[in-house]
Design a protein around this motif. Structure first.
Motif, mmCIF file in Angstrom:
data_model
loop_
_atom_site.group_PDB
_atom_site.id
_atom_site.type_symbol
_atom_site.label_atom_id
_atom_site.label_comp_id
_atom_site.label_asym_id
_atom_site.label_seq_id
_atom_site.Cartn_x
_atom_site.Cartn_y
_atom_site.Cartn_z
ATOM 1 N N GLY A 1 14.319 49.695 107.791
ATOM 2 C CA GLY A 1 14.469 48.250 107.950
ATOM 3 C C GLY A 1 13.535 47.478 107.036
ATOM 4 O O GLY A 1 13.919 46.465 106.443
ATOM 5 N N LEU A 2 12.296 47.974 106.899
ATOM 6 C CA LEU A 2 11.357 47.330 105.977
ATOM 7 C C LEU A 2 11.846 47.448 104.532
ATOM 8 O O LEU A 2 11.678 46.532 103.730
ATOM 9 C CB LEU A 2 9.974 47.969 106.117
ATOM 10 N N LYS A 3 12.451 48.592 104.224
ATOM 11 C CA LYS A 3 12.987 48.785 102.880
ATOM 12 C C LYS A 3 14.083 47.765 102.598
ATOM 13 O O LYS A 3 14.157 47.167 101.511
ATOM 14 C CB LYS A 3 13.502 50.222 102.741
ATOM 15 N N LEU A 4 14.964 47.517 103.577
ATOM 16 C CA LEU A 4 16.037 46.535 103.401
ATOM 17 C C LEU A 4 15.479 45.130 103.204
ATOM 18 O O LEU A 4 16.079 44.313 102.494
ATOM 19 C CB LEU A 4 16.975 46.551 104.617
ATOM 20 N N ALA A 5 14.331 44.869 103.835
ATOM 21 C CA ALA A 5 13.731 43.538 103.747
ATOM 22 C C ALA A 5 12.721 43.425 102.610
ATOM 23 O O ALA A 5 12.088 42.384 102.441
ATOM 24 C CB ALA A 5 13.048 43.189 105.070
ATOM 25 N N ALA A 6 12.575 44.483 101.808
ATOM 26 C CA ALA A 6 11.541 44.498 100.770
ATOM 27 C C ALA A 6 11.677 43.342 99.797
ATOM 28 O O ALA A 6 10.691 42.707 99.409
ATOM 29 C CB ALA A 6 11.586 45.836 100.024
ATOM 30 N N GLY A 7 12.913 43.046 99.363
ATOM 31 C CA GLY A 7 13.103 41.958 98.410
ATOM 32 C C GLY A 7 12.624 40.629 98.958
ATOM 33 O O GLY A 7 11.983 39.843 98.242
ATOM 34 N N TRP A 8 12.927 40.361 100.209
ATOM 35 C CA TRP A 8 12.491 39.105 100.826
ATOM 36 C C TRP A 8 10.983 39.084 101.034
ATOM 37 O O TRP A 8 10.325 38.075 100.806
ATOM 38 C CB TRP A 8 13.213 38.928 102.159
#
Length: 221
Positions: free
Chosen positions: A28-35
């Motif tokens: 989940g953190l990986k998915l939100a990395a860009g943000w």
């Protein structure tokens, strides 16, 4: 002989649930990395910037693996801190933190639960053991009473505890030193170390209990 321990769902389920939750959390953190890289105040910016630069599927595989390993390590600590209790007519045995504590029938006058702590008292009122667990109070009471042990509803010596302060004049220097070391362990959330220091304090004839990171003691009779 009656054995009280965590349910099979807990004892075996943690080895699946903890790695799965860890993998999902890091993914989940990986998915939100860009943000997250747009939030200048967020810590570990370099890690999240790296995650946005690593190509797929390697970044996803790495995130899932790291999370699963972290979850597995958490499960190891959790399993180590689980307690099991064997109650027999002639002996009581506690298993906790890779240690075993055994007490003969004549050593145990009574037993009670103080919050999540199981406490065994000697005929003189000394605390033989005070160990924390998530075991059911009802199951513990049933196990002890079925084997003929006296189960108390509360600590009969609760009114005798007093808050520990640095260099308490009532206590020997070595006991005060153990309390000081234990205070540091509590502040660092080193629960296993704090529990071991409490055992050392009890060996010196002093009972110890905690309330909101404060240590309380009573000198045993």
């Amino acid at each position: 002989m009656t054995t009280v321990q965590e349910t099979a769902v807990v004892r075996y389920g943690i080895w699946v649930a903890c790695p799965a939750v860890g993998a999902a959390a890091v993914w989940g953190l990986k998915l939100a990395a860009g943000w997250i890289t747009t939030l200048g105040w967020f810590p570990f910016q370099g890690v999240f910037e790296l995650a946005t630069n690593v190509p797929e599927p390697w970044v996803t595989l790495a995130a899932i693996t790291i999370g699963a390993v972290a979850g597995f390590v958490f499960a190891l600590f959790w399993a180590k801190e689980m307690m099991s209790v064997e109650v027999g007519h002639a002996r009581v045995t506690l298993h906790k933190d890779d240690k075993t504590f055994g007490f003969g029938r004549d050593e145990v006058e009574s037993v009670f639960a103080d919050g999540k702590q199981l406490v065994l008292l000697s005929p003189r009122g000394a605390e033989l053991a005070r160990e924390t667990s998530d075991l059911s109070r009802a199951r513990l009471e049933r196990a002890f009473t079925e084997q003929g042990y006296r189960w108390r509803d509360a600590d009969p010596f609760a009114h005798e505890f007093r808050m520990w302060v640095e260099h308490a004049p009532e206590l020997p220097a070595d006991v005060n030193a153990l309390f000081t070391a234990r205070r540091k362990a509590i502040s660092k959330y080193e629960t296993a170390e704090a529990a071991e220091l409490a055992r050392e304090i009890r060996k010196r004839g002093v009972s110890v209990r905690d309330e909101k990171k404060r240590q309380y003691y009573r000198c045993e009779r």
